[in-house]
Write a protein that holds these residues in place. Structure first.
Motif, PDB file in Angstrom:
ATOM      1  N   THR A   1       0.856  -1.171   0.000  1.00  0.00           N
ATOM      2  CA  THR A   1       0.000   0.000   0.000  1.00  0.00           C
ATOM      3  C   THR A   1       0.894   1.222   0.000  1.00  0.00           C
ATOM      4  O   THR A   1       1.967   1.212   0.607  1.00  0.00           O
TER       5      THR A   1
ATOM      6  N   LYS B   1      -6.583  -2.138  -5.564  1.00  0.00           N
ATOM      7  CA  LYS B   1      -7.752  -1.373  -5.143  1.00  0.00           C
ATOM      8  C   LYS B   1      -7.312   0.037  -4.772  1.00  0.00           C
ATOM      9  O   LYS B   1      -6.144   0.272  -4.465  1.00  0.00           O
ATOM     10  N   THR B   2      -8.254   0.951  -4.760  1.00  0.00           N
ATOM     11  CA  THR B   2      -7.999   2.314  -4.299  1.00  0.00           C
ATOM     12  C   THR B   2      -9.099   2.699  -3.320  1.00  0.00           C
ATOM     13  O   THR B   2     -10.277   2.416  -3.563  1.00  0.00           O
ATOM     14  N   TYR B   3      -8.687   3.309  -2.225  1.00  0.00           N
ATOM     15  CA  TYR B   3      -9.651   3.795  -1.248  1.00  0.00           C
ATOM     16  C   TYR B   3      -9.477   5.303  -1.136  1.00  0.00           C
ATOM     17  O   TYR B   3      -8.357   5.795  -1.028  1.00  0.00           O
ATOM     18  N   CYS B   4     -10.569   6.020  -1.144  1.00  0.00           N
ATOM     19  CA  CYS B   4     -10.544   7.474  -1.039  1.00  0.00           C
ATOM     20  C   CYS B   4     -10.876   7.888   0.400  1.00  0.00           C
ATOM     21  O   CYS B   4     -11.977   7.640   0.892  1.00  0.00           O
TER      22      CYS B   4
ATOM     23  N   GLN C   1     -11.415  10.754   3.291  1.00  0.00           N
ATOM     24  CA  GLN C   1     -11.598  12.146   3.669  1.00  0.00           C
ATOM     25  C   GLN C   1     -10.490  12.465   4.674  1.00  0.00           C
ATOM     26  O   GLN C   1     -10.011  11.574   5.381  1.00  0.00           O
TER      27      GLN C   1
ATOM     28  N   LEU D   1      -0.818  12.375  -3.907  1.00  0.00           N
ATOM     29  CA  LEU D   1      -1.989  11.534  -3.651  1.00  0.00           C
ATOM     30  C   LEU D   1      -3.184  12.332  -3.124  1.00  0.00           C
ATOM     31  O   LEU D   1      -4.265  11.777  -2.953  1.00  0.00           O
TER      32      LEU D   1
ATOM     33  N   LYS E   1      -6.026  14.949  -3.664  1.00  0.00           N
ATOM     34  CA  LYS E   1      -6.765  15.549  -4.779  1.00  0.00           C
ATOM     35  C   LYS E   1      -7.137  16.992  -4.434  1.00  0.00           C
ATOM     36  O   LYS E   1      -6.981  17.432  -3.285  1.00  0.00           O
TER      37      LYS E   1
ATOM     38  N   THR F   1      -9.182  15.159  -0.543  1.00  0.00           N
ATOM     39  CA  THR F   1      -9.239  13.730  -0.225  1.00  0.00           C
ATOM     40  C   THR F   1      -7.942  13.058  -0.649  1.00  0.00           C
ATOM     41  O   THR F   1      -7.196  13.572  -1.483  1.00  0.00           O
TER      42      THR F   1
ATOM     43  N   ASP G   1      -6.319   9.570  -2.128  1.00  0.00           N
ATOM     44  CA  ASP G   1      -6.538   8.279  -2.779  1.00  0.00           C
ATOM     45  C   ASP G   1      -5.359   7.369  -2.465  1.00  0.00           C
ATOM     46  O   ASP G   1      -4.231   7.663  -2.877  1.00  0.00           O
TER      47      ASP G   1
ATOM     48  N   THR H   1      -3.789   3.651  -2.903  1.00  0.00           N
ATOM     49  CA  THR H   1      -3.848   2.414  -3.666  1.00  0.00           C
ATOM     50  C   THR H   1      -3.177   1.310  -2.865  1.00  0.00           C
ATOM     51  O   THR H   1      -2.189   1.546  -2.184  1.00  0.00           O
TER      52      THR H   1
END
Length: 125
Positions: free
Chosen positions: A5, A63-66, A68, A105, A107, A111, A113, A115
């Motif tokens: 990760t 996978k990618t998790y966003c 907050q 990473l 945005k 947030t 992202d 991976t």
């Protein structure tokens, strides 16, 4: 099982900083043993067969998790394995977030992202 990760790399970055080096000396104990291996699925398959598993099937999924920002802070506080003093933990999490920013990473909406590569292992003895 997490093979990789990007979040592991946040710790690697901070380990090289004078500010956090002392608390991150044993950092590698908390990373996946497959963090720097290009084909962890092959290594795990070989290991499982060596210890007696006959039917081994491994899938790697990216996978990618966003996150907050507040969610990231809460999770980093909850899973932090290092003995960082309570009065410094919020600064540590700020610096983890800045490490993510340095890796591009974060945005525009703030947030993050993240991976990760997930090993899905099916095996039978």
């Amino acid at each position: 099982m997490f093979a990789y990760t990007q979040m592991y790399h946040f710790y690697v970055i901070l380990k090289h900083s004078e500010k956090w080096r002392a608390w991150l000396q044993d950092m590698t104990m908390f990373l996946s043993p497959y963090y720097n291996i290009s084909s962890p699925d092959n290594l795990v398959e070989e290991m499982l067969k060596k210890i007696g598993f006959k039917h081994v099937q491994i899938q790697t999924k990216q996978k990618t998790y966003c996150f907050q920002k507040q969610e990231f802070r809460e999770i980093m506080r909850a899973v932090n394995p290092f003995k960082i003093p309570n009065e410094k933990i919020e600064h540590f999490i700020d610096d983890l977030f800045e490490a993510a920013r340095g890796m591009a990473l974060i945005k525009e909406d703030g947030t993050l992202d993240a991976t990760y590569n997930l090993l899905i292992i099916y095996c039978q003895k």
